[in-house]
Design a protein around this motif. Structure first.
Motif, PDB file in Angstrom:
ATOM      1  N   GLY A 174       0.961  -1.482   0.228  1.00  6.50           N
ATOM      2  CA  GLY A 174      -0.154  -0.197   0.399  1.00  6.50           C
ATOM      3  C   GLY A 174       1.085   1.349  -0.143  1.00  6.50           C
ATOM      4  O   GLY A 174       0.590   2.696   0.400  1.00  6.50           O
ATOM      5  N   SER A 200       3.264  -0.265  -7.075  1.00  8.45           N
ATOM      6  CA  SER A 200       2.807  -0.349  -7.897  1.00  8.45           C
ATOM      7  C   SER A 200       2.551   0.854  -8.946  1.00  8.45           C
ATOM      8  O   SER A 200       2.242   1.048 -10.179  1.00  8.45           O
ATOM      9  CB  SER A 200       1.657  -1.134  -7.756  1.00  8.45           C
ATOM     10  OG  SER A 200       2.004  -2.320  -7.321  1.00  8.45           O
ATOM     11  N   THR A 201       1.652   1.667  -7.773  1.00  8.00           N
ATOM     12  CA  THR A 201       0.991   3.147  -9.141  1.00  8.00           C
ATOM     13  C   THR A 201       2.445   3.689  -9.457  1.00  8.00           C
ATOM     14  O   THR A 201       2.524   4.243 -10.280  1.00  8.00           O
ATOM     15  CB  THR A 201       0.524   3.664  -7.581  1.00  8.00           C
ATOM     16  OG1 THR A 201      -0.638   3.417  -6.854  1.00  8.00           O
ATOM     17  CG2 THR A 201       0.207   4.686  -7.927  1.00  8.00           C
TER      18      THR A 201
END
Ligand SMILES: Nc1ncnc2c1ncn2[C@@H]1O[C@H](COP(=O)(O)OP(=O)(O)O)[C@@H](O)[C@H]1O
Ligand SMILES: [Mg+2]
Lengths: 216, 260
Positions: free
Chosen positions: B55, B59-60
């Motif tokens: 989180g 990935s973003t």
């Protein structure tokens, strides 16, 4: 004696008319419906708005009303030289395209997002991603509902007889009680003709479904 | 590990050789500020491992580099050119940025060979025969040459991921992004994928790799980025980072992934 034998030419003409109307309107509906489904998932907002408007308008207009709009409205607006056959195909095809669009779109939604992301990552454009990767996988899910929609289209085509198109419905209009025929027998033969068409369609779609299930 | 290119901050990186540059990049998902003032320069040939709690935005970050995610502010440049907006130019640029996903994402309705050939044919307009020839070579290179005519679902996870790497390589990318490429794999398949990636690193490919595989980071990475809460909290050589992390967040994180 036998209505069918006595009026075979008329039945044949009606049957051919319905088949032609169904086939051409189906073709139009499939092509348009798929394109509009593409619009609805496109990154271009204007196309999405167009898609939503198309579906909302056509899906919520009664088909008879649409027939009136197309056969009376379009010529009045300056679309001359189209005979009733083609106007009926246009009305029926556009109407059904709204439903096909939604069936295709629900198929598209079952394809994992990762498939489109992978295609875009390789450098495919939106159209390539849709045509090469997403739609071929969406078809599998869309086939059963699309089959039902084309069967509905077949039966909806009867409305065209009210607009001077020769099809099975017009047979019933000519061979009525006034002409001294037993109306139930006529209904029976007409219903049988529709059954032949709709069974052919379901058979075809079952075949397609099986073929796609085997591939992979 | 003698010629490690360490770029501790963007100023020390030779500007001419900067392949991927992010300047002051910000990104929100609704109220969530996933990327916060990200500044990052990746040199040509550099291998950067991104590590951090779930989180934290790894990935973003990866996905913004080929614009699978858009950014709210800041600039991203690849080989000197800013990322174009949606459209043909973007598609062309994406072809030069290879992406490998956690869940492989091989085209399910295409054979392994077609998966690797398709991009070349459709995007680069290479004749099919030529594309398939190259696809076979790449499949051999990643060790799945004998699976060419199967469908992805018939392959093991490790094989699928190697095909996915071959698919990305087929476009001759300038940089490869890996988003947790081994996280979905059974333990015995992790190494076969890491070996392919290690070879790629040795061959000089520029790579951004989100992974928690410390063995890979130590042996292949030039630099480790530690992300937490949408920020790059710390960056260092793998050796420095794993033996003497500076920030408390990193210490805390490392103690968690090392002790289990
Ligand atoms: N498409 C999305 N919409 C909304 N929130 C998202 C989306 N993708 C990721 N997030 C959120 O953004 C944060 C960062 O996600 P991600 O980049 O996937 O982290 P990581 O890869 O480090 O685990 C997470 O809190 C996640 O829930
Ligand atoms: Mg992630």
């Amino acid at each position: 004696m036998n209505v069918l034998v006595d009026n075979f030419a008329m039945f044949r003409e009606g049957f051919v008319g319905t088949v032609r109307l169904t086939a051409l309107a189906s073709l139009l509906a499939l092509v348009l419906g798929t394109i509009i489904a593409g619009f609805r998932v496109s990154p271009v907002p204007a196309l999405r708005v167009f898609g939503v408007t198309w579906v909302t308008l056509l899906r919520n207009t009664p088909l008879v009303l649409l027939f009136f709009v197309v056969t009376l409205g379009l010529p009045a607006l300056g679309l001359r030289g189209w005979d009733e056959d083609w106007l009926a195909i246009l009305a029926l095809g556009c109407y059904t395209s709204a439903f096909i669009c939604e069936a295709v779109r629900s198929g598209i939604n079952t394809v994992p997002v990762g498939q489109a992301e992978a295609a875009r990552s390789v450098g495919m454009t939106f159209t390539q991603t849709l045509g090469q990767i997403v739609l071929p996988q969406a078809v599998r899910t869309a086939i059963p509902p699309v089959g039902s929609l084309l069967i509905a289209l077949t039966k909806n085509s009867a409305i065209a007889s009210g607009f001077n198109v020769t099809e099975l419905g017009s047979v019933q209009k000519t061979l009525n009680m006034d002409a001294g025929y037993n109306i139930y027998v006529i209904f029976f033969w007409i219903a049988l003709c529709y059954l032949i068409i709709t069974f052919t369609i379901s058979g075809l779609f079952r075949l397609l479904e099986n073929r796609l299930a085997v591939a992979r | 590990m003698t010629e490690v290119v360490v770029t501790k901050d963007k100023d020390s990186a030779p500007a001419a050789d900067a392949l991927v540059v992010l300047e002051n990049v910000n990104k929100h998902f609704g109220p969530l500020h996933v990327l916060q003032d990200i500044d990052l320069t990746i040199a040509r040939g550099e291998v950067v491992v991104v590590i951090g709690p779930s989180g934290s935005g790894k990935s973003t970050l990866c996905r913004t580099i080929n614009r699978l995610e858009t950014i709210d502010s800041g600039v991203i440049r690849i080989d000197g050119k800013p990322l174009p907006a949606e459209g043909r130019d973007l598609a062309r640029l994406r072809a030069e940025v290879g992406m490998v996903f956690q869940s492989f994402n091989l085209f399910a309705h295409k054979t392994v060979l077609q998966n690797v050939a398709l991009g070349q044919v459709k995007v680069r307009k290479v004749p099919r025969r030529e594309a398939e020839e190259k696809a076979r070579q790449l499949l051999d290179r990643v060790g799945v040459g004998n699976q060419a005519d199967k469908y992805p679902a018939q392959l093991s996870g490790g094989q699928q991921q190697r095909v996915a790497i071959a698919r990305a390589l087929a476009m001759d990318p300038k940089v490869m992004l890996f988003d947790e490429p081994t996280s979905a794999l059974d333990p015995e398949m992790i190494n076969e994928v890491l070996e392919v990636m290690q070879q790629l690193a040795r061959d000089g490919m520029t790579m951004v790799v989100v992974t928690h595989e410390m063995g890979f980071a130590r042996s292949a990475a030039n630099r480790v980025l530690f992300m937490a809460d949408g920020r790059i909290v710390e960056q260092a050589t793998p050796e420095q980072f794993f033996t003497a992390p500076k920030s408390d967040r990193a210490k805390d994180f490392l103690s968690k992934i090392l002790h289990h």
